[in-house]
Design an enzyme around this catalytic site. Structure first.
Site, PDB file in Angstrom:
ATOM      1  N   GLU A  35      34.530 -28.946 -17.407  1.00  0.00           N
ATOM      2  CA  GLU A  35      34.353 -29.964 -16.379  1.00  0.00           C
ATOM      3  C   GLU A  35      33.630 -31.135 -17.040  1.00  0.00           C
ATOM      4  O   GLU A  35      32.584 -30.941 -17.661  1.00  0.00           O
ATOM      5  CB  GLU A  35      33.524 -29.408 -15.224  1.00  0.00           C
ATOM      6  N   ARG A 261      28.530 -14.579 -21.137  1.00  0.00           N
ATOM      7  CA  ARG A 261      28.127 -15.922 -21.546  1.00  0.00           C
ATOM      8  C   ARG A 261      27.048 -15.823 -22.612  1.00  0.00           C
ATOM      9  O   ARG A 261      26.414 -14.776 -22.796  1.00  0.00           O
ATOM     10  CB  ARG A 261      27.624 -16.736 -20.365  1.00  0.00           C
ATOM     11  N   LYS A 271      24.230 -26.940 -17.712  1.00  0.00           N
ATOM     12  CA  LYS A 271      24.394 -28.399 -17.730  1.00  0.00           C
ATOM     13  C   LYS A 271      23.550 -29.063 -16.650  1.00  0.00           C
ATOM     14  O   LYS A 271      23.020 -30.151 -16.858  1.00  0.00           O
ATOM     15  CB  LYS A 271      25.873 -28.766 -17.561  1.00  0.00           C
TER      16      LYS A 271
END
Length: 552
Positions: A35, A261, A271
């Site tokens: 994104e 992750r 983020k």
């Protein structure tokens, strides 16, 4: 990219090999779908190495696709930085860059299809009401009062949403699944919402945007992705991923697979939280060398190969764990130990005067640029009667732990002579400003027997220096797992940046050997091209002693 960088096996490779063997697929197609709402961090580097690496290893393709479904948080700066990061890491995407927004017309038609099949409805509850109706992990949800309105009314309301009849938050399109599902993601999730904001690709064509979950699976299917790989936090989302693709009339069926992750000690990899650090000016920007972003690591002096090696070493599993920072540090240290030329720098200078040399004495010494790489050649350094050494290398009194120049004792200057400290000068504040020494002219390249020399220290001639600024970077947080802290800003390491002013060799950066150096006995440093100072600025990549760096 060399295929042999990705020899470590993992469960995703086993799935791919099984699919190829059973001829379920002929060519693998992966994608990296960021994104564009921030800069990439090292967690994304793991995904980049995995997706592009698998495509390389199995002679497949990997798309770069921006999942750009929320224009309020996205911009061109992030898109350009992501493309630069992927190229810098050494990867190349398949054909042109793709965007989910390229498929907005088709995604809209699939939404219409769901409405026509009685599988989606326009909800006029507000966000707070939707949240309340959804229930909790222990309490089932409640059907919206708009859930059973007619297909015709839903089509009309959805068209009105598209044409801007509703304000932001007044209406949304939801999938009609099961409000009592044990998985909250399946309790009539939102598929479309209203956002009046100019999109970086489609401008003002749309005022409704598909959610990430709705656009992502359809984009995968339209691109023929064979293995849609994501992290474990999307494991429950796979149920919605599969439901959507099973309920629409689409030619290709994509499949999602999850892995753990990346989590690293003393670091946050969110983020949203990284953006807070930037907005609050805790760091100087997304590319601050203390940031775990790829651009920050690049500016810090990390190499693409060191990051790829790190991602390969940590492997791909379904088990969450906290990776030690020392593993990342060892990857860059091993890389630079082989490839970085050596030089000398003084971070906290104190002057040495050689009293048995004339004032105008100048001797040129030839020293290697790398002790184990003869092909890197040699450079000249000056030996004169005035030198600089680091203040930390001088002691007035001898103790067991000290290994430097001591008053009344001898020390060897790196690549040069043995000197002996005889006298010191202090200013009115009792700070040492000069050390008077004598040198032994018979000791160049020789080790006299029966003489106890305390050690070897680095140095610079005052006639062969240029001023320099040294940014000594350390971990940004002072606790191992700041991700788990609600008030993570309270754990910022106030000494994550220490600035020193000193000297480097005069000809450094003019010989075009490198922008990265091992400053002998200090650490690895890189020249910061982005700081437009009249004085050269160097960022410390890593100390020669990793443990020493951690203790500071």
């Amino acid at each position: 990219m060399k295929k042999d960088n990705y020899k470590q096996t993992n469960f995703i490779k086993h799935i791919i090999e099984k699919d190829l063997k059973n001829k379920l697929i002929s060519v693998i197609k992966t994608r990296f779908p960021p994104e564009p709402n921030g800069y990439l961090h090292i967690g994304h580097a793991k995904s980049i190495c995995l997706n592009f690496g698998l495509a390389t290893e199995y002679d497949g393709t990997c798309n770069l696709r921006f999942d750009d479904t929320n224009p309020m948080k996205e911009n061109i700066e992030y898109i350009n930085s992501i493309k630069n990061d992927i190229k810098w890491l050494g990867f190349k995407w398949n054909n042109d860059v793709k965007f989910s927004s390229m498929y907005f017309d088709k995604i809209y038609k699939y939404a219409i299809e769901l409405i026509n099949n009685g599988l989606a409805y326009v909800d006029l509850l507000n966000q707070e009401e939707i949240r309340k109706y959804r229930g909790t992990l222990k309490k089932p949800g409640i059907n919206s009062p708009y859930r059973n309105q007619s297909i015709e009314k839903n089509l009309l309301l959805f068209k009105q949403m598209k044409n801007g009849f509703f304000s932001t938050g007044e209406a949304c399109l939801r999938a009609k699944i099961n409000m009592c599902s044990p998985f909250i993601i399946m309790r009539d999730p939102v598929l479309y919402r209203i956002i009046f904001y100019e999109h970086h690709q489609t401008k003002n064509t749309w005022c409704i945007y598909p959610t990430y979950d709705f656009a992502h699976c359809i984009s995968d299917a339209l691109e023929g992705i064979t293995h849609s790989i994501c992290t474990l936090e999307f494991q429950d989302n796979r149920r919605l991923y599969d439901w959507i693709l099973n309920k629409i009339n689409i030619k290709y069926r994509a499949y999602q697979y999850e892995y753990s992750r990346l989590n690293i000690e003393y670091t946050i990899l969110s983020k949203r939280k990284l953006n807070i650090l930037v907005k609050k000016n805790i760091v100087t920007g997304w590319d601050d060398p203390r940031m775990p972003t790829i651009s920050g690591l690049r500016r810090r002096g990390y190499t693409p190969s060191s990051i790829r090696t790190f991602c390969d070493k940590i492997g791909v599993t379904k088990q969450d764990n906290l990776i030690e920072m020392s593993l990342l540090e060892s990857c860059i240290k091993n890389d630079l130990n082989t490839n970085a030329p050596r030089a000398m720098a003084i971070l906290d200078p104190i002057k040495i005067r050689i009293t048995n040399l004339p004032t105008n004495y100048l001797e040129i010494l030839m020293v290697p640029n790398h002790p184990n790489q003869p092909n890197m050649g040699y450079r000249s350094v000056y030996f004169t009667n005035e030198l600089y050494i680091d203040r930390s290398d001088f002691y007035e009194q001898e103790t067991i732990e000290h290994n430097g120049l001591i008053l009344g004792k001898e020390i060897r200057l790196r690549y040069s002579y043995i000197i002996k400290a005889q006298k010191i000068k202090k200013d009115k504040y009792k700070n040492i400003v000069e050390i008077q020494c004598i040198y032994d002219k018979e000791t160049l390249g020789k080790h006299p027997k029966n003489r106890k020399v305390k050690g070897v220290i680095h140095w610079l001639s005052t006639k062969n220096t240029r001023p320099a600024i040294f940014n000594l970077y350390d971990k940004l947080f002072n606790i191992k797992n700041p991700e788990k802290e609600i008030n993570f800003l309270q754990h910022i390491n106030t000494e994550s940046l220490i600035i020193k002013k000193g000297f480097v060799e005069l000809n450094l950066l003019t010989t075009n050997i490198s922008n990265v150096y091992q400053f002998e006995r200090i650490g690895y440093f890189c020249f910061d091209k982005q700081i437009n100072n009249t004085i050269a600025t160097f960022n410390r990549i890593i100390s020669l002693n990793i443990n020493k760096t951690k203790k500071k």
